[in-house]
Design a protein around this motif. Structure first.
Motif, mmCIF file in Angstrom:
data_model
loop_
_atom_site.group_PDB
_atom_site.id
_atom_site.type_symbol
_atom_site.label_atom_id
_atom_site.label_comp_id
_atom_site.label_asym_id
_atom_site.label_seq_id
_atom_site.Cartn_x
_atom_site.Cartn_y
_atom_site.Cartn_z
ATOM 1 N N TYR A 10 0.845 -1.195 0.000
ATOM 2 C CA TYR A 10 0.000 0.000 0.000
ATOM 3 C C TYR A 10 0.879 1.243 0.000
ATOM 4 N N TYR A 11 0.447 2.256 -0.749
ATOM 5 C CA TYR A 11 1.111 3.557 -0.762
ATOM 6 C C TYR A 11 0.185 4.612 -0.178
ATOM 7 N N ASN A 15 1.128 8.465 -3.510
ATOM 8 C CA ASN A 15 1.823 7.349 -4.172
ATOM 9 C C ASN A 15 3.344 7.466 -4.068
ATOM 10 N N SER A 20 2.673 -0.068 3.735
ATOM 11 C CA SER A 20 2.871 -1.454 4.155
ATOM 12 C C SER A 20 3.534 -2.209 3.011
#
Length: 59
Positions: A10-11, A15, A20
């Motif tokens: 995940y970003y 971004n 994670s």
């Protein structure tokens, strides 16, 4: 920061920051007898740092 064998999962909304990641692990079993079991002794007063007072449950 993910390491060389980690993969971002995940970003953030821009971004640009990894929130994670998934790590690769070696699941090769260790030979029996190589690792000895250990007992963890916990002092009741030392549990407090393990709690998260910022959560709704305190754990």
């Amino acid at each position: 920061m993910p390491g060389p064998n980690d993969y971002p999962f995940y970003y953030d909304s821009t971004n640009t920051k990894v929130l994670s990641a998934v790590a690769t692990i070696d699941v090769t079993l260790l030979p029996l007898g190589l690792v000895q079991p250990t007992q963890l002794q916990v002092n009741p007063q030392s549990i407090y740092p393990l709690l998260n007072p910022g959560s709704s449950t305190g754990h």
